[in-house]
Scaffold this motif. Sequence first.
Motif, mmCIF file in Angstrom:
data_model
loop_
_atom_site.group_PDB
_atom_site.id
_atom_site.type_symbol
_atom_site.label_atom_id
_atom_site.label_comp_id
_atom_site.label_asym_id
_atom_site.label_seq_id
_atom_site.Cartn_x
_atom_site.Cartn_y
_atom_site.Cartn_z
ATOM 1 N N UNK A 204 0.825 -1.131 0.014
ATOM 2 C CA UNK A 204 0.037 -0.076 -0.092
ATOM 3 C C UNK A 204 1.026 1.385 0.127
ATOM 4 N N UNK A 205 0.741 2.103 -0.939
ATOM 5 C CA UNK A 205 1.722 3.107 -0.970
ATOM 6 C C UNK A 205 2.953 2.593 -1.438
ATOM 7 N N UNK A 206 4.058 3.274 -0.640
ATOM 8 C CA UNK A 206 5.360 2.717 -0.880
ATOM 9 C C UNK A 206 5.771 1.578 -0.006
ATOM 10 N N UNK A 207 4.678 1.276 0.962
ATOM 11 C CA UNK A 207 5.289 0.213 2.050
ATOM 12 C C UNK A 207 4.487 -1.348 1.677
ATOM 13 N N UNK A 208 5.421 -2.156 2.121
ATOM 14 C CA UNK A 208 5.210 -3.674 1.989
ATOM 15 C C UNK A 208 4.890 -4.027 3.381
ATOM 16 N N UNK A 209 3.628 -4.867 3.525
ATOM 17 C CA UNK A 209 3.437 -5.750 4.787
ATOM 18 C C UNK A 209 2.758 -6.725 4.436
ATOM 19 N N UNK A 210 2.485 -7.627 5.625
ATOM 20 C CA UNK A 210 2.007 -8.733 5.405
ATOM 21 C C UNK A 210 0.574 -9.016 5.992
ATOM 22 N N UNK A 211 -0.212 -9.837 5.531
ATOM 23 C CA UNK A 211 -1.303 -10.369 6.475
ATOM 24 C C UNK A 211 -1.272 -11.837 6.617
ATOM 25 N N UNK A 212 -1.303 -12.350 7.842
ATOM 26 C CA UNK A 212 -1.397 -13.575 8.039
ATOM 27 C C UNK A 212 -2.784 -14.357 8.550
ATOM 28 N N UNK A 213 -2.803 -15.620 7.941
ATOM 29 C CA UNK A 213 -3.951 -16.408 8.317
ATOM 30 C C UNK A 213 -3.617 -17.817 8.816
ATOM 31 N N UNK A 214 -4.080 -18.407 9.893
ATOM 32 C CA UNK A 214 -3.697 -19.679 10.161
ATOM 33 C C UNK A 214 -4.779 -20.403 10.665
ATOM 34 N N UNK A 215 -5.007 -21.529 10.024
ATOM 35 C CA UNK A 215 -6.156 -22.622 10.089
ATOM 36 C C UNK A 215 -5.700 -24.109 9.770
ATOM 37 N N UNK A 216 -6.865 -24.795 10.208
ATOM 38 C CA UNK A 216 -6.639 -26.439 9.984
ATOM 39 C C UNK A 216 -7.060 -26.389 8.342
ATOM 40 N N UNK A 217 -7.892 -25.459 8.116
ATOM 41 C CA UNK A 217 -8.134 -25.605 6.721
ATOM 42 C C UNK A 217 -7.657 -24.411 5.934
ATOM 43 N N UNK A 218 -6.957 -24.755 4.766
ATOM 44 C CA UNK A 218 -6.298 -23.629 4.198
ATOM 45 C C UNK A 218 -7.424 -22.706 3.493
ATOM 46 N N UNK A 219 -6.948 -21.582 3.157
ATOM 47 C CA UNK A 219 -7.946 -20.651 2.458
ATOM 48 C C UNK A 219 -7.571 -20.733 1.037
ATOM 49 N N UNK A 220 -8.665 -20.561 -0.169
ATOM 50 C CA UNK A 220 -7.959 -20.596 -1.304
ATOM 51 C C UNK A 220 -8.521 -19.243 -1.882
ATOM 52 N N UNK A 221 -7.663 -18.238 -1.850
ATOM 53 C CA UNK A 221 -7.679 -17.085 -2.347
ATOM 54 C C UNK A 221 -7.697 -16.983 -3.848
ATOM 55 N N UNK A 222 -8.409 -16.969 -4.726
ATOM 56 C CA UNK A 222 -8.116 -17.113 -6.296
ATOM 57 C C UNK A 222 -7.706 -15.587 -6.619
ATOM 58 N N UNK A 223 -6.514 -15.325 -6.564
ATOM 59 C CA UNK A 223 -6.085 -13.738 -6.408
ATOM 60 C C UNK A 223 -4.836 -14.058 -7.617
ATOM 61 N N UNK A 224 -4.708 -12.881 -8.554
ATOM 62 C CA UNK A 224 -3.701 -12.813 -9.529
ATOM 63 C C UNK A 224 -2.640 -12.001 -8.595
ATOM 64 N N UNK A 225 -1.477 -12.048 -8.887
ATOM 65 C CA UNK A 225 -0.516 -11.150 -8.217
ATOM 66 C C UNK A 225 -0.668 -10.023 -8.905
ATOM 67 N N UNK A 226 -0.373 -8.707 -8.021
ATOM 68 C CA UNK A 226 -0.429 -7.539 -8.754
ATOM 69 C C UNK A 226 -2.121 -7.069 -8.472
#
Length: 773
Positions: free
Chosen positions: A403-425
């Motif tokens: 976001x803007x100039x900054x790179x950051x992370x968002x974490x998700x932890x679960x026993x069932x993985x999330x399937x985000x159908x997202x393209x890089x960018x």
Amino acid sequence: MKACRTHALGGNPVPRTPNDRRVALRICLLACIIVLTQIPRSAHAAAESPLIRTNVSQIIALGTNASTASYDARFQGVIIYVSPPTRRLYVQEGDQGLQVNLTAPVASFRAGQVVEVEGKIADSLPLPRIIGARAKVLGERPLPEAKFSSAARFAAGQDVFRFVSVRGFVRDMTSDRNALTLLIAEEWRTFELAVQVSGTPLPREWLDAEIEAQGMAYPFYNARNQPNGFRFHVSSLEFVRVIRSGDGTLFDRPALTIAEASQQPWEWQRRLKIVGTVTAHQPLEFLFVDDGTGPMQANLMPPLPRSESSLGLEHDAQVWLQPGDRVEIIGVRRNWSSLTPTLIQAEFRRIGKAPPVAAQPATIADLEAGRFSGHLVSIAARLLDQRLWITGNVHHQLLVLQAGDHVFQAAWESETPADWDLEPGSYVRVTGVNDAMQGRFKGACIYHLLLRSPADVVATLEPPFWTRKEYQRIALAVGVITALAGAWILMQRWQMRRLERRGATRTADLRTANERLQEEVAARQRAEAEVQRALEEEKELSELKTRFVSMVSHEFRTPLGIISSSADILDAYLDRLSSEERHENLRDIGEATRHMSRMMEEVLLLSRVEAGKMTCRPAPLDLTKFCQRVVDEVTSATNARCPIVLHAPLSLPTADADEGLLRHVLTNLLNNGVKYSATGSPVDLTLLARNGSAIFTIRDCGIGIPEAEARHLFQAFYRATNVGERAGSGLGLTIVKRCVELHGGKIAFESKEGHGTAFTVELPLFPHSQSYS
Ligand code: ADP
């Protein structure tokens, strides 16, 4: 020797009955043979194990060297702890203790007994231990003084296997048939303290109480031989003392709001209670809750492990809490690097459900500045990358966002993985708890978002281009350049104006200076001209004087000489001279006298003219007649040496002239014409009338005037060098010029040496007949 003593110690008792003597003899013989055959082996054994250590500190001094396994040891000390399940005694001598592994059960031993221990030294961490040991009780002695130690020292492998005391707060407890186990918190460290008491009821009143216990720390090491924790062993409840009583209950205590709890002072004993709604949870690690007054982070403390048969406190199952779960939390208020107010050594109890906490829209600048720490925030960002890894059955998923100039992370932890159908960018809106920490470097904030569910990541539209940083940066750059260019232009203009003003001032100064200079130059020129004029006047005067002296000396001496000689002749020879001769002498005298007198008259006339005593008094005059009269007079006066011819128009209007002045002019010019011409050479007087002026031209064919001297001709007493013996004063033309000027006219001449001269005089004598010709 040692081998023999060892043998003797371990040997059978000597036979006492006479019946057995033969048997005994045989046995002795057999023993001798065995001894004899054993000598080389015993000697060899003595070489391997030559010493018996008799002192704990000597044994400890061997360190953890593996070769010590071959040493035997015998020493005395006080039992400080007995561990029946492991058949171990912990024996202290002075202020150092050792672990002794007995081969036989240890039930008969008690803390406080003095024992002699024999066994082999084996390497171990952090101290050598005695293995294959036997112990003999020698008596009883009070336990050594328990020096105060700490969990920090035990964790570092210090003060272990010796009788020490520790202090801490009781956070949990279990009881089974082997021990009462307490979970003790010494500041932020927690450790297990096991009291050797069988099946005792739980001392609930000790919960959160501060206790002091005397016992022994047993350290653990990991596979890499690094200290990995410890357990503190206490022989009985007698060695536990309550210093400050506790709450005696887990959750039955008054709750504070999170805002209030955040303001509470940091105090190790008190566990505060709050009630809030879960926003994020990581089992056995941390929990984020919000109660509307603010967020709170709880660093969870795993409770003591319990078996089916053991007693324990009523802990909630460590389930995976869901956002919206309502929980009670108790914990010690303490923050390390987290920017969210935190409870440590915390545990929770689920009490129901509540509406999920609403997310707050945030910008990357907020997150960078450490704002909204612990809050549920929502932010739009660009997905750069994803990462997934698994530990056990937990899927860890990490989104790398920009976001803007900054790179950051968002974490998700679960026993069932999330399937985000997202393209890089692609652009997403992520919602999560802002887990922000203070970095070590000043001002740095380290943060990442803890996602609550896969639905916390939603694809979104690309923001309008002008909101994107690159374009904003370009716009900013253009703006800055424009502003700079504008500023530069304004500065240039200002500079130019300043230069112009300075130039104008300088030009004005220069003009003034120039004018002053010109004035000075003009003044200097005037002064120079003045000086020059004065010089010329001086020179002229000097020349005038010279010319006057020359004229007088020349023109007066001759007539004076004639007068003198004629007078002398008359005086000496008056009687002898004929009357003709006497008259001739007298005539000469008279002639010379007249000549001198004429000369004097001319001088006087000039002085009159110069003194301004002569004026022009015009009167009507018939010019032709007047000219004829003057011609006649001059012809007569010059004894008709040269014929003088008058050329005049027949009829002329009456002139308005000063006759006296005009006479001086014409007489002088005609006289000169005659004087400077050869005898008989004609002299012409021409009279003309043109444009209201009378023009008189007196022309002769005489000696002329040398060209180089022409400009001096009108100076007083000046005579040209070619006059020869012709008498003259050099005053005639000067007087003529003054008379002409008095009459408002002008005089000029033309001459060529040896060919004659023509003087032209123009006088305004016909003022009323301008066009007359
Ligand atoms: P001067 O008494 O010597 O004639 P003027 O003043 O009349 O004095 O003349 C000045 C001089 O000008 C003369 O000495 C002469 O050299 C020169 N001059 C004047 N008129 C004539 C002329 N007609 N021809 C030649 N020289 C002349």
